[in-house]
Structures are given as C-alpha cells and as structure tokens.
Design a protein around this motif. Sequence first.
Motif, PDB file in Angstrom:
ATOM      1  N   SER A 145       0.824  -1.213   0.000  1.00 49.68           N
ATOM      2  CA  SER A 145       0.000   0.000   0.000  1.00 49.68           C
ATOM      3  C   SER A 145       0.858   1.264   0.000  1.00 49.68           C
ATOM      4  O   SER A 145       2.045   1.234   0.324  1.00 49.68           O
ATOM      5  N   ARG A 146       0.223   2.356  -0.345  1.00 48.18           N
ATOM      6  CA  ARG A 146       0.859   3.670  -0.283  1.00 48.18           C
ATOM      7  C   ARG A 146       0.716   4.253   1.123  1.00 48.18           C
ATOM      8  O   ARG A 146       0.017   3.681   1.966  1.00 48.18           O
TER       9      ARG A 146
ATOM     10  N   GLU B  61      -3.976   8.179   3.293  1.00 50.79           N
ATOM     11  CA  GLU B  61      -4.545   9.307   2.550  1.00 50.79           C
ATOM     12  C   GLU B  61      -4.246  10.678   3.164  1.00 50.79           C
ATOM     13  O   GLU B  61      -4.005  11.636   2.430  1.00 50.79           O
TER      14      GLU B  61
ATOM     15  N   GLN C 223      -1.181  12.107   1.674  1.00 52.96           N
ATOM     16  CA  GLN C 223      -1.089  12.256   0.228  1.00 52.96           C
ATOM     17  C   GLN C 223      -1.594  13.628  -0.231  1.00 52.96           C
ATOM     18  O   GLN C 223      -2.755  13.965  -0.024  1.00 52.96           O
TER      19      GLN C 223
ATOM     20  N   PRO D  72      -4.109  12.326  -4.204  1.00 54.05           N
ATOM     21  CA  PRO D  72      -4.596  10.975  -3.896  1.00 54.05           C
ATOM     22  C   PRO D  72      -4.235   9.951  -4.976  1.00 54.05           C
ATOM     23  O   PRO D  72      -4.412  10.188  -6.169  1.00 54.05           O
ATOM     24  N   ARG D  73      -3.711   8.813  -4.547  1.00 56.22           N
ATOM     25  CA  ARG D  73      -3.371   7.702  -5.437  1.00 56.22           C
ATOM     26  C   ARG D  73      -3.845   6.411  -4.790  1.00 56.22           C
ATOM     27  O   ARG D  73      -3.715   6.228  -3.589  1.00 56.22           O
ATOM     28  N   GLU D  74      -4.376   5.486  -5.598  1.00 56.77           N
ATOM     29  CA  GLU D  74      -4.944   4.261  -5.054  1.00 56.77           C
ATOM     30  C   GLU D  74      -4.158   3.012  -5.444  1.00 56.77           C
ATOM     31  O   GLU D  74      -4.364   1.957  -4.863  1.00 56.77           O
ATOM     32  N   SER D  75      -3.271   3.090  -6.428  1.00 59.80           N
ATOM     33  CA  SER D  75      -2.541   1.907  -6.879  1.00 59.80           C
ATOM     34  C   SER D  75      -1.490   1.488  -5.856  1.00 59.80           C
ATOM     35  O   SER D  75      -1.274   2.165  -4.847  1.00 59.80           O
ATOM     36  N   SER D  76      -0.821   0.372  -6.118  1.00 57.04           N
ATOM     37  CA  SER D  76       0.210  -0.130  -5.211  1.00 57.04           C
ATOM     38  C   SER D  76       1.358   0.866  -5.098  1.00 57.04           C
ATOM     39  O   SER D  76       1.660   1.602  -6.034  1.00 57.04           O
ATOM     40  N   GLY D  77       2.024   0.855  -3.939  1.00 57.02           N
ATOM     41  CA  GLY D  77       3.036   1.869  -3.667  1.00 57.02           C
ATOM     42  C   GLY D  77       4.477   1.419  -3.770  1.00 57.02           C
ATOM     43  O   GLY D  77       5.384   2.225  -3.578  1.00 57.02           O
TER      44      GLY D  77
ATOM     45  N   VAL E 181       3.128  10.250  -1.679  1.00 59.09           N
ATOM     46  CA  VAL E 181       2.570   9.058  -2.316  1.00 59.09           C
ATOM     47  C   VAL E 181       3.503   7.849  -2.226  1.00 59.09           C
ATOM     48  O   VAL E 181       3.164   6.759  -2.695  1.00 59.09           O
TER      49      VAL E 181
END
Length: 233
Positions: free
Chosen positions: A87-88, A91, A94, A97-102, A150
Amino acid sequence: MNRDIGVTELFRTHLPEWTVPVFELVSMLGDELVVVVVLLVLAGVDAYRSFERGSGQVLSDRTAFVIAVVLGGLALTLVLKTAFGFSRPPEPLQAVPRESSGFPSGHTMAAAILWTALALWSARFTRRSRLLAAAGGIALVAVSRLALGVHYLVDVVASVLFGVGMLLLAARLTRGDPEAAFAGAAVLGTLALIVTGATTDGWLAFVGCVGAAGGWWILNRPRVRALWLSTTQ
C-alpha cells in the motif's frame, strides 16, 4: 512490511502547500507518457539522421537497444508493483490521492531506467556529465514522490536499485544486441499482461513491448531495408 521510517511524514509536515504543483511537475520526468514521448523523439531523430547519412538501417542498434530496455523496464515496473502489492502512505499524507500499489515507485523506477539508459548509451557530451545529469533528474523525481506523500523512502530507493540493476543485467545478458533486448522486452510485456490479470495497464505494457519488438523485426527485413535505402539515395 513496514516501510514507514518517517521521511514522508517529515516532508508533508514541513513543506508549504504551494510546492505541491511544483513537485507534480517535477514528477513528470518519470511519467510513463513522458517516457514514451522521449522514446518516440529519440527514434524520430535517429531515423532522420539515418536518412541524412544514406544508411540502410532505419534505426541504429544503439537507439533500438535503448528503446527495448526502457520499454522492458516499464513492463518490469508494472510486474513488480502488482506482485508486491504494498500500500501507499495513508490518505492524510497524500497531497495528490493515489490508489494503486506503492512499491516500487513507478515514476522513480521509470526515471531511473530512462535517464540512466540515455546516460549510458548516448554519444552526446561526456559520460560523466551524462551520468551526473541523469542522477540529478532521478533524485528530483524520487524527492518529488516523497514530497507529494505518495511513497515512502524505501519505495524510491528500491526503485532506483531495481531500475539500474535491470539495465546492467540487460546489458550483460544481451551484450547490447537490440534483437535480444526486444525479445526480453516482449517476454516482460507478456509477463505484465499475465501478472496483472489483463488489466488496461497490462495490455498497454504487452502491446508496447511486443509491438516494438515486431516493429524492429519488420524494419530489419531485407525488403524493408532495401526500400529504405532506395529512399535515401
């Protein structure tokens, strides 16, 4: 795996908000779209010089090799991000905001692969100046990802190691042969498609790597090279 050692939080706590768009702009040095555009420009310039010289080869082996390893590197980045799935930062940290893998940092790894490849296999300026410029650009991208909240420090450091390590391994295994490099890129593109479960990003990696490999194969067919040579006379 706990990758939080407090650096990201330190950045986000002390940096003023007006710096956010500045760091977003800096991050573009590692944006995948920018990387692809740089490769297209590189290919276009090389093809033009080939035409001016009257060469029978559309792209030089050096340029083709750089394109192959960079595209393969982008596919490898996607494979690693999907495989690790870390995970990143939360929130609240951040700025964008980013939701993909970190892990690893896609921007940092892409920057490490592109700018290091250009530094290693370009003929412009001195090798030392190219490497210093590449290191500076990569460092800026890495810092920007921390400043935007992020990624963690571990993410960006690992990304640089992955990127540079991939380039050195590719150079050793292929001995600078673009055909072998494109074959490797096609394998990585296919792996990205499989590992991601055929997501949009996976398809883009697959089409980019396999398409570029197919394009290189076509450009080196005797009839195509003969046709190109006839246009340069």
